[in-house]
Design an enzyme around this catalytic site. Structure first.
Site: not given
Ligand code: PXP
Length: 265
Positions: A26, A28-29, A37, A71, A73, A77-78, A98, A129, A179, A219, A242
């Site tokens: 994932n 997203d981060h 920035r 994801h 959103r 936001r990201h 997602e 989430t 999931e 997660h 993350h």
């Molecule tokens: N799976 C789902 C459905 C999520 O919403 C997230 C968090 O965005 C993750 C997995 C990944 O979680 P993490 O970033 O804590 O690894």
């Protein structure tokens, strides 16, 4: 740079041996960091906009990711729409989107055609989430969203707590995957209820598999708790964000993905 990666990734994937549990990364981060920035000023910053989630995704694939998850959103936001389109065009593994059960997101997914969609709850105030989708409490809405996406050819997964009634309801709705939310287990890892949270997940995996569902989980999975998570029965794929992105700051994304892959067994 992105162009070179596209060619060599394709070659590498054709040779790579596959592990039993798949790894969805994932990213997203990466977009969270970029937006910190460049929110609203990405155009004027031209080529200097970093990090580029596509570049991160291609490197993750090169290091062995089996799929890329983002994801999109409601508040953007990201991850931005442009990101998902660029990913759709360029990654060579699977794109897992997602999304919340909203008409806006369904329209976008039908146009984008990701390989799979994971339906998640979405709260504006949460940082990430926080809980599973309450399929039982909004069965009509989840069913109609899932049906529309399945008709358009996507694999639909539901992000749910490992609770029997949520699993049974997910089965009834007719999606192929769930999931299971590993957040409560991850939060309990150093506490007294780690064992009971693990047991809840274990039973959830068994129940979902018995119901004929493909079992994914995600997660809060990190480089420590993965040793126990990977022993859950019937796991098909883990979605991890993350911890991998955080570790990539020190060792680089390829090193971080490789290390997680090696821990999957
Ligand atoms: N799976 C789902 C459905 C999520 O919403 C997230 C968090 O965005 C993750 C997995 C990944 O979680 P993490 O970033 O804590 O690894």
């Amino acid at each position: 740079m992105v162009g070179d990666l596209l060619v060599s990734n394709e070659e590498m994937r054709n040779q790579a041996p596959r592990n039993s549990i798949l790894l969805g990364v994932n990213i997203d981060h990466a977009a969270t960091l970029r937006q910190a920035r460049y929110r609203g000023s990405a155009r004027s910053a031209g080529e200097m906009v970093e990090p580029d989630p596509l570049f991160i995704a291609l490197l993750a694939e090169r290091a062995g990711a089996d799929g890329i998850t983002v994801h999109l959103r409601e508040d953007r936001r990201h991850i931005q729409e442009r990101d998902v389109w660029r990913l759709r065009e360029s990654i060579s593994t699977r794109l897992n989107l997602e999304m919340a059960c909203t008409p806006e997101m369904v329209k976008l997914a039908v146009e984008l055609k990701p390989d799979s969609v994971c339906l998640v709850p979405e709260g504006r105030d949460e940082v990430t989430t926080e809980g599973g989708l309450d399929v039982v409490g909004q069965v009509g809405r989840v069913r109609s969203t899932a049906e529309r996406l399945m008709e358009a050819g996507m694999v639909v997964s539901l992000f749910i707590e490992p609770e029997p009634e949520q699993i049974d309801c997910a089965r009834e709705i007719g999606g192929r995957c769930v999931e299971l939310h590993t957040g409560a287990y991850a939060n309990a890892y150093y506490g007294s209820n780690r064992g009971s949270e693990f047991e809840r997940l274990r039973k959830g995996c068994e129940r979902a598999a018995l119901a004929g569902l493909v079992v994914n989980a995600g997660h809060g999975i990190n480089y420590v708790n993965i040793s126990e998570i990977r022993t859950l029965p019937n796991l098909h794929e883990l979605n991890i964000g993350h911890s991998i992105l955080s570790r990539s700051i020190t060792v680089g994304i390829e090193g971080a993905v490789r290390e997680m892959r090696s821990k999957l067994g």
